[in-house]
Scaffold this motif. Structure first.
Motif, PDB file in Angstrom:
ATOM      1  N   SER A   1     -17.277  29.849  42.384  1.00 42.15           N
ATOM      2  CA  SER A   1     -17.688  30.308  41.335  1.00 42.15           C
ATOM      3  C   SER A   1     -16.648  31.039  40.526  1.00 42.15           C
ATOM      4  O   SER A   1     -16.279  31.268  39.324  1.00 42.15           O
ATOM      5  N   TYR A   2     -16.244  32.386  41.295  1.00 43.37           N
ATOM      6  CA  TYR A   2     -14.961  33.014  40.697  1.00 43.37           C
ATOM      7  C   TYR A   2     -13.824  32.249  40.327  1.00 43.37           C
ATOM      8  O   TYR A   2     -13.276  32.512  39.232  1.00 43.37           O
ATOM      9  N   ALA A   3     -13.465  31.176  41.224  1.00 41.05           N
ATOM     10  CA  ALA A   3     -11.925  30.311  40.714  1.00 41.05           C
ATOM     11  C   ALA A   3     -12.374  29.521  39.590  1.00 41.05           C
ATOM     12  O   ALA A   3     -11.588  29.444  38.766  1.00 41.05           O
ATOM     13  N   VAL A   4     -13.665  28.930  39.524  1.00 47.55           N
ATOM     14  CA  VAL A   4     -14.028  28.039  38.317  1.00 47.55           C
ATOM     15  C   VAL A   4     -13.906  28.923  37.245  1.00 47.55           C
ATOM     16  O   VAL A   4     -13.578  28.542  36.000  1.00 47.55           O
ATOM     17  N   LYS A   5     -14.541  30.302  37.221  1.00 45.08           N
ATOM     18  CA  LYS A   5     -14.722  30.995  36.119  1.00 45.08           C
ATOM     19  C   LYS A   5     -13.389  31.380  35.832  1.00 45.08           C
ATOM     20  O   LYS A   5     -12.903  31.315  34.361  1.00 45.08           O
ATOM     21  N   ARG A   6     -12.265  31.599  36.518  1.00 47.93           N
ATOM     22  CA  ARG A   6     -10.932  31.674  36.018  1.00 47.93           C
ATOM     23  C   ARG A   6     -10.307  30.571  35.376  1.00 47.93           C
ATOM     24  O   ARG A   6      -9.689  30.414  34.380  1.00 47.93           O
ATOM     25  N   ILE A   7     -10.514  29.426  35.882  1.00 42.29           N
ATOM     26  CA  ILE A   7      -9.878  28.008  35.358  1.00 42.29           C
ATOM     27  C   ILE A   7     -10.640  28.027  34.043  1.00 42.29           C
ATOM     28  O   ILE A   7     -10.040  27.780  32.975  1.00 42.29           O
ATOM     29  N   ILE A   8     -12.061  28.229  33.664  1.00 42.33           N
ATOM     30  CA  ILE A   8     -12.378  28.298  32.458  1.00 42.33           C
ATOM     31  C   ILE A   8     -11.775  29.157  31.556  1.00 42.33           C
ATOM     32  O   ILE A   8     -11.463  28.930  30.271  1.00 42.33           O
ATOM     33  N   ASN A   9     -11.589  30.281  31.769  1.00 40.47           N
ATOM     34  CA  ASN A   9     -10.980  31.410  31.027  1.00 40.47           C
ATOM     35  C   ASN A   9      -9.653  30.990  30.709  1.00 40.47           C
ATOM     36  O   ASN A   9      -9.060  31.050  29.368  1.00 40.47           O
ATOM     37  N   TYR A  10      -9.007  30.367  31.455  1.00 39.33           N
ATOM     38  CA  TYR A  10      -7.493  29.889  31.414  1.00 39.33           C
ATOM     39  C   TYR A  10      -7.574  28.730  30.305  1.00 39.33           C
ATOM     40  O   TYR A  10      -7.040  28.493  29.384  1.00 39.33           O
ATOM     41  N   LEU A  11      -8.505  27.703  30.333  1.00 43.32           N
ATOM     42  CA  LEU A  11      -8.534  26.577  29.554  1.00 43.32           C
ATOM     43  C   LEU A  11      -9.114  27.171  28.131  1.00 43.32           C
ATOM     44  O   LEU A  11      -8.441  26.650  26.813  1.00 43.32           O
TER      45      LEU A  11
ATOM     46  N   ASN B   1      -5.888  28.889  26.327  1.00 46.86           N
ATOM     47  CA  ASN B   1      -4.695  27.998  26.192  1.00 46.86           C
ATOM     48  C   ASN B   1      -5.129  26.383  25.886  1.00 46.86           C
ATOM     49  O   ASN B   1      -4.182  25.597  25.858  1.00 46.86           O
ATOM     50  N   TYR B   2      -6.109  26.333  25.290  1.00 51.54           N
ATOM     51  CA  TYR B   2      -6.488  24.859  24.900  1.00 51.54           C
ATOM     52  C   TYR B   2      -5.275  24.141  23.885  1.00 51.54           C
ATOM     53  O   TYR B   2      -5.387  23.139  23.760  1.00 51.54           O
ATOM     54  N   GLU B   3      -4.879  25.046  22.965  1.00 50.96           N
ATOM     55  CA  GLU B   3      -4.143  24.502  21.956  1.00 50.96           C
ATOM     56  C   GLU B   3      -2.603  24.175  22.697  1.00 50.96           C
ATOM     57  O   GLU B   3      -1.669  23.392  22.000  1.00 50.96           O
ATOM     58  N   HIS B   4      -2.326  24.486  23.987  1.00 48.08           N
ATOM     59  CA  HIS B   4      -1.149  23.891  24.544  1.00 48.08           C
ATOM     60  C   HIS B   4      -1.357  22.702  25.301  1.00 48.08           C
ATOM     61  O   HIS B   4      -2.269  22.431  25.681  1.00 48.08           O
ATOM     62  N   LYS B   5      -0.082  22.131  25.826  1.00 52.08           N
ATOM     63  CA  LYS B   5      -0.360  20.846  26.380  1.00 52.08           C
ATOM     64  C   LYS B   5      -0.564  21.467  28.019  1.00 52.08           C
ATOM     65  O   LYS B   5      -0.232  22.379  28.455  1.00 52.08           O
ATOM     66  N   ILE B   6      -1.753  21.040  28.663  1.00 54.95           N
ATOM     67  CA  ILE B   6      -2.280  21.525  29.884  1.00 54.95           C
ATOM     68  C   ILE B   6      -2.548  20.095  30.777  1.00 54.95           C
ATOM     69  O   ILE B   6      -3.292  19.199  30.391  1.00 54.95           O
ATOM     70  N   SER B   7      -1.775  20.198  32.105  1.00 57.73           N
ATOM     71  CA  SER B   7      -2.120  19.155  33.066  1.00 57.73           C
ATOM     72  C   SER B   7      -3.156  19.784  34.192  1.00 57.73           C
ATOM     73  O   SER B   7      -3.134  21.029  34.359  1.00 57.73           O
TER      74      SER B   7
ATOM     75  N   ILE C   1     -11.168  19.036  27.038  1.00 58.85           N
ATOM     76  CA  ILE C   1     -11.541  18.142  25.846  1.00 58.85           C
ATOM     77  C   ILE C   1     -12.792  18.588  25.194  1.00 58.85           C
ATOM     78  O   ILE C   1     -12.548  18.843  23.882  1.00 58.85           O
ATOM     79  N   LYS C   2     -13.782  19.208  25.645  1.00 58.60           N
ATOM     80  CA  LYS C   2     -14.818  19.448  25.011  1.00 58.60           C
ATOM     81  C   LYS C   2     -14.705  20.817  24.308  1.00 58.60           C
ATOM     82  O   LYS C   2     -15.243  21.150  23.381  1.00 58.60           O
ATOM     83  N   ILE C   3     -13.917  21.651  24.753  1.00 56.34           N
ATOM     84  CA  ILE C   3     -13.401  22.675  24.461  1.00 56.34           C
ATOM     85  C   ILE C   3     -12.575  22.623  23.052  1.00 56.34           C
ATOM     86  O   ILE C   3     -12.971  23.341  21.873  1.00 56.34           O
ATOM     87  N   ARG C   4     -11.657  21.649  23.073  1.00 55.09           N
ATOM     88  CA  ARG C   4     -10.822  21.675  21.973  1.00 55.09           C
ATOM     89  C   ARG C   4     -11.742  20.775  20.938  1.00 55.09           C
ATOM     90  O   ARG C   4     -11.595  21.015  19.441  1.00 55.09           O
ATOM     91  N   LEU C   5     -12.595  19.841  21.318  1.00 60.82           N
ATOM     92  CA  LEU C   5     -13.457  19.323  20.163  1.00 60.82           C
ATOM     93  C   LEU C   5     -14.354  20.425  19.520  1.00 60.82           C
ATOM     94  O   LEU C   5     -14.664  20.152  18.277  1.00 60.82           O
ATOM     95  N   GLU C   6     -15.079  21.124  20.395  1.00 65.51           N
ATOM     96  CA  GLU C   6     -15.741  22.035  19.676  1.00 65.51           C
ATOM     97  C   GLU C   6     -15.151  22.896  18.591  1.00 65.51           C
ATOM     98  O   GLU C   6     -15.379  23.502  17.684  1.00 65.51           O
ATOM     99  N   LYS C   7     -13.930  23.242  19.213  1.00 66.93           N
ATOM    100  CA  LYS C   7     -12.953  23.997  18.325  1.00 66.93           C
ATOM    101  C   LYS C   7     -12.518  23.324  16.995  1.00 66.93           C
ATOM    102  O   LYS C   7     -12.678  23.896  15.694  1.00 66.93           O
ATOM    103  N   ALA C   8     -12.420  21.969  17.082  1.00 66.03           N
ATOM    104  CA  ALA C   8     -12.058  21.084  15.882  1.00 66.03           C
ATOM    105  C   ALA C   8     -13.234  20.984  15.008  1.00 66.03           C
ATOM    106  O   ALA C   8     -13.177  21.136  13.843  1.00 66.03           O
ATOM    107  N   LYS C   9     -14.191  21.141  15.579  1.00 66.77           N
ATOM    108  CA  LYS C   9     -15.504  21.042  14.865  1.00 66.77           C
ATOM    109  C   LYS C   9     -15.789  22.182  13.997  1.00 66.77           C
ATOM    110  O   LYS C   9     -16.143  22.435  12.605  1.00 66.77           O
TER     111      LYS C   9
END
Length: 292
Positions: free
Chosen positions: A179-189, A192-198, A230-238
């Motif tokens: 849960s801790y690791a996933v929370k950090r990943i979500i925070n990172y996304l 940084n959603y506006e940048h290229k992320i792989s 993708i969902k983060i980006r689309l929600e931001k676009a909306k």
């Protein structure tokens, strides 16, 4: 025995941190000692043999090597053997109860601690947290490193000092760690959603493997990190379309991390059931109706 019998530190426990680093060892190191600080080395991956004060020890991932000031040590890895990845931290100005100043004494008078499974997971997390903190260079970096080091030392002491085992119900360490690791990943996304992320980039920033990240992320959220992005980006676009009547769809796509406006529009329609152009038109029509 009361809890006081297991009080490990003095009230002024306040170590000074010199460094925290990760090294990829590919060959035998020099035989050396540090005179002014204690060094902890945690094996992140690989196996090797260590020479410490002329005694040879076999070490592997999950082992902690304790080298107090003046203790000579050397990684005996041979050329051609699988590389070893180590986390090292040096510190001083500390004292544990019933131990000499700036010294960690193990019960067997040795230098290697084979950590338990839970301690391995938590120590690995702390290692990567310290590395990330070092790299980020944010305000209060030194104090964060100090706090993380203190946690690591307390974990080590709990491994080497025998104390009554207390059974706690409802605590699943593995779930907490994921849960801790996933929370950090979500925070990172989110940040940084506006940048290229792989996926490889996420793995690099988290010091974890792409396969492991995909596995735990899906277990915790039900979807892959990239789909979540993708969902983060689309929600931001909306959100942008709702707040801003002007501006091209292409600019909005670029603003949330997409170079291809057609690809963005296709994703938006798939997710919301309407194209971004038509969504904007529906909002304008709704506002016109409400204002009449």
């Amino acid at each position: 025995m009361g809890n006081g019998d297991y009080d490990l530190t003095y009230s002024d426990f306040n170590p000074t941190v010199f460094f925290a680093s990760k090294m990829r060892v590919t060959k035998r190191t020099a035989y050396h000692a540090h005179q002014d600080f204690t060094e902890l080395t945690y094996i992140l991956s690989g196996t090797s043999k260590y020479r410490i004060d002329d005694i040879y020890y076999d070490v592997k991932a999950g082992d902690m090597i304790v080298c107090n000031p003046g203790v000579f040590h050397q990684n005996m890895l041979l050329d051609g053997e699988e590389p070893l990845v180590e986390f090292c931290t040096g510190f001083t100005d500390f004292q544990f109860k019933n131990m000499p100043e700036n010294t960690i004494q193990l019960s067997n008078q040795g230098h290697i601690v084979h950590l338990s499974s839970e301690a391995k997971r938590e120590t690995s997390r702390l290692c990567y947290d310290m590395l990330a903190e070092n790299e980020a260079g944010q305000v209060g970096k030194y104090f964060m490193l100090k706090a993380q080091l203190i946690q690591m030392l307390m974990l080590l002491m709990r491994e080497v000092i025998e104390a009554p085992k207390v059974t706690q119900k409802g605590c699943n360490f593995e779930t907490y760690s994921k849960s801790y690791a996933v929370k950090r990943i979500i925070n990172y996304l989110m940040e940084n959603y506006e940048h290229k992320i792989s996926l490889d980039q996420i793995a690099h920033n988290m010091y974890l493997s792409p396969v492991y990240i995909s596995k735990i992320f899906k277990e915790e959220t039900g979807e892959s990190p990239i789909n979540y992005l993708i969902k983060i980006r689309l929600e931001k676009a909306k959100e942008i379309l709702s707040e801003r009547e002007g501006g091209s769809i292409k600019n909005i796509a670029n603003e949330i991390g997409y170079d291809d406006v057609y690809h963005f529009s296709k994703l938006f329609k798939k997710y919301f059931g309407i194209s971004p152009q038509n969504y904007r038109k529906s909002l304008i029509a709704q506002r016109t109706t409400e204002s009449q």
